[in-house]
Design a protein around this motif. Sequence first.
Motif, short mmCIF file in Angstrom:
data_model
loop_
_atom_site.label_atom_id
_atom_site.label_comp_id
_atom_site.label_asym_id
_atom_site.label_seq_id
_atom_site.Cartn_x
_atom_site.Cartn_y
_atom_site.Cartn_z
N UNK A 171 42.35 -42.76 -28.75
CA UNK A 171 41.40 -42.25 -30.29
C UNK A 171 40.12 -43.58 -30.62
N UNK A 172 40.68 -44.93 -30.78
CA UNK A 172 39.92 -45.94 -31.49
C UNK A 172 38.74 -46.61 -30.29
N UNK A 173 39.68 -46.24 -28.94
CA UNK A 173 38.73 -46.95 -27.55
C UNK A 173 37.61 -45.62 -27.94
N UNK A 174 37.75 -44.79 -27.80
CA UNK A 174 36.77 -42.93 -27.78
C UNK A 174 35.52 -43.05 -29.05
N UNK A 175 36.32 -43.51 -30.33
CA UNK A 175 35.47 -43.53 -31.26
C UNK A 175 34.52 -44.93 -30.91
N UNK A 176 34.94 -46.26 -30.50
CA UNK A 176 34.61 -46.99 -30.72
C UNK A 176 32.99 -47.09 -29.43
#
Length: 192
Positions: A125-130
Motif C-alpha cells: 500500500x505504501x508504494x502504491x500511495x507514493x
Amino acid sequence: MIMKHTAHRRIGTLFGIVLASLLFTGIASAQSLSLMAPSLANVNGRLTARFGVTVEEKPVLKGELEDGAVLVLKCSVKLFEENTYWLDSELSSVRIESELQFDALNQEFVMTLPERETPLRNKDLGKLLEQGWGVLEASLGSWALLDRGTHYSLRLQTSMIEKDAPEGVMRFVYFWSWDAGANNSFQLDFTY
C-alpha cells in the motif's frame, strides 16, 4: 421481574452498539491526510499545479481497505486573482478524484487516477500511495492567464471519503462517520 430484566438488557445492548459505533468512528477518523506544498510550473505553455498527498496512518487505511471499504480522494485546485476591495476572482478550477480499494482475489491494492486508463496495482500500500498520490498535477489553463505584477492565490482542498457516502453528513447524525481522513487545505499567495 422478567420485563424489568428485559428492559435492562435492551438498554445494555443499545449502550453497547452506541459505544462500538463511537469506537469505530474514533478509529476511522484517526488517520489524516498531509499535503506537500504545491508549486506552479509552465508545462508546454500550460499553468500546472503540482502537489502531493500523504496518508499519515497507513495501517488504519490498510485495515479499512482490507475490510472492503472503497475510498475516494477528492482534490479541488483553484486559481484566484486577488482583489483588494472586492471578492477574489476565480480564474480556473480543477477537480481530481482518485479511487482506492483492495482486490481480495489478487491480494493487492488498486488505485484509479483521472489521467490513466489502467489502474495502478501493488501489494504494498505504501508504494502504491507514493506512486499514485506522491505527485499529482492539475492543469489550470494557459500560462497566458497570468499578468505581470498581479497578485494571485492558489487554493487546494483535499478530502478522503468512502465511496457513495453522502457528502456533508456529520457523525452525530448516524453515530459514525464516513470520513476516512480529515479535510485538508493549503493556500499559496504569489505575485507573478
